[in-house]
Structure formats: C-alpha cells, structure tokens
Design an enzyme around this catalytic site. Structure first.
Site, PDB file in Angstrom:
ATOM      1  N   GLY A   1      -9.160  32.957 -39.859  1.00 42.77           N
ATOM      2  CA  GLY A   1      -9.828  34.265 -39.827  1.00 42.77           C
ATOM      3  C   GLY A   1      -9.988  34.796 -38.415  1.00 42.77           C
ATOM      4  N   ALA A   2      -8.851  34.820 -37.697  1.00 45.84           N
ATOM      5  CA  ALA A   2      -8.938  35.193 -36.271  1.00 45.84           C
ATOM      6  C   ALA A   2      -8.486  36.621 -35.993  1.00 45.84           C
ATOM      7  CB  ALA A   2      -8.118  34.210 -35.443  1.00 45.84           C
ATOM      8  N   SER A   3      -8.224  37.389 -37.045  1.00 49.87           N
ATOM      9  CA  SER A   3      -7.734  38.757 -36.807  1.00 49.87           C
ATOM     10  C   SER A   3      -8.829  39.681 -36.292  1.00 49.87           C
ATOM     11  CB  SER A   3      -7.151  39.329 -38.105  1.00 49.87           C
ATOM     12  OG  SER A   3      -8.092  39.218 -39.155  1.00 49.87           O
TER      13      SER A   3
ATOM     14  N   VAL B   1      -6.940  30.836 -46.663  1.00 46.06           N
ATOM     15  CA  VAL B   1      -7.310  29.433 -46.451  1.00 46.06           C
ATOM     16  C   VAL B   1      -8.170  28.866 -47.587  1.00 46.06           C
ATOM     17  CG1 VAL B   1      -6.969  29.284 -43.951  1.00 46.06           C
ATOM     18  CG2 VAL B   1      -9.152  30.136 -44.833  1.00 46.06           C
TER      19      VAL B   1
ATOM     20  N   ASN C   1     -13.349  29.347 -39.207  1.00 53.89           N
ATOM     21  CA  ASN C   1     -14.171  30.538 -38.999  1.00 53.89           C
ATOM     22  C   ASN C   1     -14.074  31.528 -40.165  1.00 53.89           C
ATOM     23  OD1 ASN C   1     -15.377  32.836 -37.199  1.00 53.89           O
ATOM     24  ND2 ASN C   1     -13.395  33.609 -37.903  1.00 53.89           N
TER      25      ASN C   1
ATOM     26  N   SER D   1     -23.718  29.316 -40.838  1.00 57.97           N
ATOM     27  CA  SER D   1     -24.603  30.467 -40.602  1.00 57.97           C
ATOM     28  C   SER D   1     -26.038  29.969 -40.693  1.00 57.97           C
ATOM     29  CB  SER D   1     -24.380  31.521 -41.686  1.00 57.97           C
ATOM     30  OG  SER D   1     -25.425  32.477 -41.669  1.00 57.97           O
TER      31      SER D   1
ATOM     32  N   TYR E   1     -23.170  32.721 -50.610  1.00 56.46           N
ATOM     33  CA  TYR E   1     -22.872  32.522 -49.177  1.00 56.46           C
ATOM     34  C   TYR E   1     -23.723  31.381 -48.609  1.00 56.46           C
ATOM     35  CZ  TYR E   1     -22.269  34.116 -44.266  1.00 56.46           C
ATOM     36  OH  TYR E   1     -21.995  34.206 -42.920  1.00 56.46           O
TER      37      TYR E   1
ATOM     38  N   LYS F   1     -22.368  27.917 -46.994  1.00 61.83           N
ATOM     39  CA  LYS F   1     -22.653  27.611 -45.585  1.00 61.83           C
ATOM     40  C   LYS F   1     -23.472  26.313 -45.464  1.00 61.83           C
ATOM     41  CE  LYS F   1     -20.515  31.083 -43.623  1.00 61.83           C
ATOM     42  NZ  LYS F   1     -19.188  30.822 -43.021  1.00 61.83           N
TER      43      LYS F   1
ATOM     44  N   ILE G   1     -24.627  38.645 -35.653  1.00 64.41           N
ATOM     45  CA  ILE G   1     -23.603  38.956 -34.645  1.00 64.41           C
ATOM     46  C   ILE G   1     -22.939  40.279 -35.041  1.00 64.41           C
ATOM     47  CG2 ILE G   1     -21.537  38.068 -33.464  1.00 64.41           C
ATOM     48  CD1 ILE G   1     -23.946  36.123 -33.226  1.00 64.41           C
TER      49      ILE G   1
HETATM   50  N1  NAP Z   1     -21.257  38.280 -38.142  1.00 62.18           N
HETATM   51  C1  NAP Z   1     -22.336  37.530 -38.303  1.00 62.18           C
HETATM   52  O1  NAP Z   1     -23.463  37.973 -38.052  1.00 62.18           O
HETATM   53  C2  NAP Z   1     -22.211  36.119 -38.785  1.00 62.18           C
HETATM   54  C3  NAP Z   1     -23.381  35.358 -38.855  1.00 62.18           C
HETATM   55  C4  NAP Z   1     -23.304  34.048 -39.279  1.00 62.18           C
HETATM   56  C5  NAP Z   1     -22.087  33.506 -39.618  1.00 62.18           C
HETATM   57  N2  NAP Z   1     -20.969  34.261 -39.550  1.00 62.18           N
HETATM   58  C6  NAP Z   1     -19.712  33.621 -39.931  1.00 62.18           C
HETATM   59  O2  NAP Z   1     -18.765  33.770 -38.887  1.00 62.18           O
HETATM   60  C7  NAP Z   1     -17.448  33.827 -39.430  1.00 62.18           C
HETATM   61  C8  NAP Z   1     -16.750  35.070 -38.912  1.00 62.18           C
HETATM   62  O3  NAP Z   1     -17.499  36.202 -39.325  1.00 62.18           O
HETATM   63  P1  NAP Z   1     -17.221  37.684 -38.768  1.00 62.18           P
HETATM   64  O4  NAP Z   1     -18.524  38.349 -38.704  1.00 62.18           O
HETATM   65  O5  NAP Z   1     -16.338  37.642 -37.582  1.00 62.18           O
HETATM   66  O6  NAP Z   1     -16.422  38.276 -40.028  1.00 62.18           O
HETATM   67  P2  NAP Z   1     -15.371  39.463 -40.145  1.00 62.18           P
HETATM   68  O7  NAP Z   1     -15.454  40.363 -38.966  1.00 62.18           O
HETATM   69  O8  NAP Z   1     -15.559  40.018 -41.501  1.00 62.18           O
HETATM   70  O9  NAP Z   1     -13.966  38.700 -40.071  1.00 62.18           O
HETATM   71  C9  NAP Z   1     -13.651  37.749 -41.042  1.00 62.18           C
HETATM   72  C10 NAP Z   1     -12.322  37.128 -40.733  1.00 62.18           C
HETATM   73  O10 NAP Z   1     -12.081  36.107 -41.706  1.00 62.18           O
HETATM   74  C11 NAP Z   1     -10.820  36.341 -42.308  1.00 62.18           C
HETATM   75  N3  NAP Z   1     -10.835  35.816 -43.668  1.00 62.18           N
HETATM   76  C12 NAP Z   1     -11.761  35.992 -44.635  1.00 62.18           C
HETATM   77  N4  NAP Z   1     -11.443  35.292 -45.722  1.00 62.18           N
HETATM   78  C13 NAP Z   1     -10.273  34.649 -45.442  1.00 62.18           C
HETATM   79  C14 NAP Z   1      -9.442  33.766 -46.159  1.00 62.18           C
HETATM   80  N5  NAP Z   1      -9.740  33.386 -47.415  1.00 62.18           N
HETATM   81  N6  NAP Z   1      -8.316  33.301 -45.559  1.00 62.18           N
HETATM   82  C15 NAP Z   1      -8.012  33.655 -44.291  1.00 62.18           C
HETATM   83  N7  NAP Z   1      -8.768  34.495 -43.554  1.00 62.18           N
HETATM   84  C16 NAP Z   1      -9.894  34.977 -44.133  1.00 62.18           C
HETATM   85  C17 NAP Z   1     -10.587  37.816 -42.208  1.00 62.18           C
HETATM   86  O11 NAP Z   1      -9.191  38.072 -42.302  1.00 62.18           O
HETATM   87  P3  NAP Z   1      -8.611  39.540 -42.659  1.00 62.18           P
HETATM   88  O12 NAP Z   1      -8.944  40.424 -41.480  1.00 62.18           O
HETATM   89  O13 NAP Z   1      -7.162  39.368 -42.795  1.00 62.18           O
HETATM   90  O14 NAP Z   1      -9.329  39.973 -43.896  1.00 62.18           O
HETATM   91  C18 NAP Z   1     -11.166  38.080 -40.810  1.00 62.18           C
HETATM   92  O15 NAP Z   1     -10.220  37.726 -39.826  1.00 62.18           O
HETATM   93  C19 NAP Z   1     -17.619  33.795 -40.940  1.00 62.18           C
HETATM   94  O16 NAP Z   1     -17.464  32.483 -41.416  1.00 62.18           O
HETATM   95  C20 NAP Z   1     -19.057  34.239 -41.133  1.00 62.18           C
HETATM   96  O17 NAP Z   1     -19.588  33.772 -42.334  1.00 62.18           O
HETATM   97  C21 NAP Z   1     -20.994  35.554 -39.140  1.00 62.18           C
END
Ligand code: NAP
Length: 250
Positions: free
Chosen positions: A14-16, A67, A93, A145, A158, A162, A191
């Site tokens: 999930g690095a895009s 994944v 991630n 999380s 979720y 987690k 975040i």
């Molecule tokens: N943002 C926050 O406040 C926060 C807080 C706590 C934990 N987190 C955790 O941090 C991580 C990243 O979150 P984020 O906020 O950066 O999320 P985001 O901006 O929504 O990005 C999610 C990323 O995960 C990819 N993805 C989702 N499901 C996937 C799958 N089944 N296979 C491959 N790729 C997948 C997406 O790919 P596509 O772009 O191709 O869809 C995207 O690159 C997550 O695990 C989230 O639960 C985030």
C-alpha cells in the site's frame, strides 16, 4: 548517526499513497531498494517509482497486488524474486476502513476490512519469511493503529484487524528473534492522509482537539519511525508496539 540501508530490499504494501508512500521515500533516502505495492492506484505508484529511482539512485519497482489475497501475494513474490532478489525489510502498511456500527456491519463489510488489514499481514509474512531466513537478517514492521488498542465506535472490523496484528507480530517476534529477524508494530494516531480526509469535519475537529501536541501527524512522522525500526540501530527492539499519536493514546 546516519541510517544506511544500502543493499537491502524493502517491500512496502500500500505504498501508492499516504503513509506507505512516505515510508517508501524515506527507506529509499536511506538507500534501500523499494517495491511499491498498490492495489488500484497504478499511476500514483508508477510516478512514485520514477521519482524515487531518479532522486535516490536506488531500484524502485511498482507492483500491483491485492495483498489480502494469498495467491496474488505469491505471484508478487515471483516477480520480486526475478526483478530484485530477496526481501529483507517488509512493511505491512496496506489498509482500508469501512466504518459502520455493528448493527449495519454486514458480513462483506467485516470481511473486506479483515482481509486487507489482517490477512494481508499473514500473507506477506508467510510468503517473504523464507527470504529473511536465507538473508539471515530481517525486519518486519506492521502498521496497526491506536484503534487496535483502544477500540472505536463504528470501527469494530478495523479495530479487530489492528488488534489481531499485535498478537500476530508478538508471536512471530518470539519465533524468529534468534534468526536475526525483528518484528514490531507501529500504531499511528490521527495522520493526515486520504483515509482520514474522509471523516466528517466535526469528528476531525474532536479528534484533533484531543491530541496533546495539538496537531495531526504527517505521513513522514510515521515513516521516520519505520526507517529507524528497519535499521541496525533498532536491532535489540522486537515484539514492541510503538504508538505514534502525538499523545492521543498513551
Ligand atoms: N491515516 C491515519 O490516521 C492512520 C492511523 C492509524 C493507522 N493507519 C494505518 O496506516 C496504513 C496506511 O494508511 P493511510 O492513511 O496512508 O491510508 P490511505 O491513504 O488510504 O492509503 C492506503 C494504501 O493502502 C493500499 N491498499 C489498501 N488495501 C490494499 C490491498 N488489499 N492490497 C494492496 N494495497 C492496498 C492503497 O492502495 P491503492 O491506492 O491502490 O488503493 C493505498 O496505497 C493503514 O494500514 C492504516 O490502517 C492510518
């Protein structure tokens, strides 16, 4: 001390976008080669790979795979083995949310969130463990999380995923510590990414109002911690759960 990961290969799921993107950039800055996994954001992943390879002179390869699907992870491994070699740093991630109160949480809503957030971690750890064992060095960093620790109304799916990551990571930390493979959990708070931008303004304001440091975190804040955990500086840290939430959960 400067962190140098030259010669190491990292897979970031999930690095895009968002946190995963920042992690890929920071690992590449430390000279690791990076696999930029994504599910649907092809253009973002390709642009990121081009940027990283030009900017940091490391290999950066975008690979599409859901994944949450074991077969797709196995196929991704075949591609990585051919194009890059063994993975030593695995950052789980990828994650999604689909918030509903339990009475509205249908099986599909439950299942899709568990698959992307928890099954994904089993799938990649199982498939790439062999690479780390043969390299006699490995780093597994799983992004959970604070919701997995404290619960959250509307996020039973979720939170369960987690929390599951935490027990899983501690268990494999015990299994492979002697083989020079550390496994740790990072628990971000609030975040600023696409994931949190979906929240209603009132909810955002309430959460931010409760953060002791007084502001949301940035993807780079999480990435800095991940790079540290991936480095030799963190070789005596395993099975830990590290919150990075500006004090929102402590
Ligand atoms: N943002 C926050 O406040 C926060 C807080 C706590 C934990 N987190 C955790 O941090 C991580 C990243 O979150 P984020 O906020 O950066 O999320 P985001 O901006 O929504 O990005 C999610 C990323 O995960 C990819 N993805 C989702 N499901 C996937 C799958 N089944 N296979 C491959 N790729 C997948 C997406 O790919 P596509 O772009 O191709 O869809 C995207 O690159 C997550 O695990 C989230 O639960 C985030």
């Amino acid at each position: 001390m400067v962190i140098n990961l030259e010669g190491k290969n990292a897979l970031i799921t999930g690095a895009s976008r968002g946190i995963g993107r920042a992690i890929a950039i920071k690992l590449a800055e430390a000279k690791a080669n990076v696999i930029i996994n994504y599910r649907s954001s092809k253009e973002e992943a390709e642009n990121l790979a081009n940027y990283i390879s030009k900017e940091f002179s490391v290999k950066a390869i975008p690979i599409q795979a859901d994944v949450g699907d074991f077969e797709q992870v196995k196929k991704m491994k075949e591609i990585i083995s051919k194009e890059l070699g063994p993975i030593q740093i695995l950052v789980n991630n990828a994650g999604i949310t689909n918030d509903k109160l339990l009475r509205n949480m249908t099986y599909d809503v439950w299942d899709s969130v568990i698959k992307s957030n928890l099954y994904s971690v089993y799938n990649t750890c199982f498939v790439f463990l062999e690479d780390m064992l043969s390299s006699r060095w490995g780093r597994i960093i799983n992004i959970s999380s604070i919701v997995g620790l404290m619960g959250s109304a509307g996020q039973a799916n979720y939170a369960a995923a987690k929390a599951g990551i935490i027990g899983f990571t501690k268990s494999i930390a015990k299994e492979y510590a002697k083989r020079n493979i550390t496994s740790n959990v990072v628990c971000p708070g609030y975040i600023e990414t696409d994931m949190t931008s979906k929240l209603a303004t009132k909810i955002k304001e309430t959460i931010i109002g409760n953060i002791p440091v007084g502001k949301p975190g940035l993807p780079e804040d999480v990435a800095n911690l991940v790079v540290f955990l991936a480095s030799d500086l963190a070789s005596y840290i395993t099975g830990e759960v590290i919150n990075i939430s500006g004090g929102l959960y402590m």
